[in-house]
Design an enzyme around this catalytic site. Sequence first.
Site, PDB file in Angstrom:
ATOM      1  N   ASP A  12       0.863  -1.169   0.000  1.00  0.00           N
ATOM      2  CA  ASP A  12       0.000   0.000   0.000  1.00  0.00           C
ATOM      3  C   ASP A  12       0.909   1.230   0.000  1.00  0.00           C
ATOM      4  OD1 ASP A  12      -2.392   1.623   0.505  1.00  0.00           O
ATOM      5  OD2 ASP A  12      -1.561   1.853   2.514  1.00  0.00           O
ATOM      6  N   ASP A  14      -0.180   5.163   0.918  1.00  0.00           N
ATOM      7  CA  ASP A  14      -0.414   6.112   2.012  1.00  0.00           C
ATOM      8  C   ASP A  14      -0.565   5.383   3.342  1.00  0.00           C
ATOM      9  OD1 ASP A  14      -0.677   8.605   0.408  1.00  0.00           O
ATOM     10  OD2 ASP A  14      -2.392   7.557  -0.450  1.00  0.00           O
ATOM     11  N   ASP A 175      -1.470  -1.057   6.169  1.00  0.00           N
ATOM     12  CA  ASP A 175      -1.575  -0.428   7.494  1.00  0.00           C
ATOM     13  C   ASP A 175      -3.004  -0.295   7.984  1.00  0.00           C
ATOM     14  OD1 ASP A 175      -2.479   2.783   7.041  1.00  0.00           O
ATOM     15  OD2 ASP A 175      -1.692   1.747   5.294  1.00  0.00           O
TER      16      ASP A 175
END
Length: 227
Positions: A12, A14, A175
């Site tokens: 991922d 951001d 995240d």
Amino acid sequence: MTLVRPELIVFDLDGTLVDSAPDLAYSLDTLLAELGRAPAGVERVRGWIGNGVAMLVKRGLTFEMWPEGEPEGFAEALPRFMAIYADNLCERSKLYPGVLEGIRALKAEGYKLACLTNKHSDFTEPLLEKLGVAQELDYIGCGNQFEKHKPHPEPLLKTAERFGVRPEHCLMVGDSENDVEAARAAGYAIVCLPYGYRRCADAQDLKADALIDSIADLPGLLVKQAA
């Protein structure tokens, strides 16, 4: 799911590779100031990241997590936000500690590496280039290149197909809840980091296959799992 040596590792963007919230918050608050509205602030914006720029602007206009339809003024606000953000892609954003070290170590060990994000390619590629990561990756997949966006599994499935790899031989590194949901739906293994833009209070609540403190720890985790 057991973490065997993956044939493809997908990161991922951001909240995983880059702490982009300061620039996104600055751009959104600049837009809101132009509209005569109160600022959202960086901490609130951290919780709004992950569903693309259009949703971020809708959240800024309504201060709602899941606004219905298009808020008043959205059609004019979206291109203005994109213009502001284009000028502030990498003014305050930084790689998280260990990102470049970990990616270079994985690349040296022969792993295929990709980044998948809901962010538009007009923002993603310049950001990764400025931060010195783009050249380390085998593929960068962006929100405008897929019909569906994470947490839908389509981007992950199409990326596995692109590399000729079965999803169960792929690993997602993320995240947030979006990353876990997308990985589970696609059949990927999922490793999460304790920082980033998740909504739950504790990273353990993401119920990933493993948690690591830094991407620099990922090569060692994969060696340990393969032993």
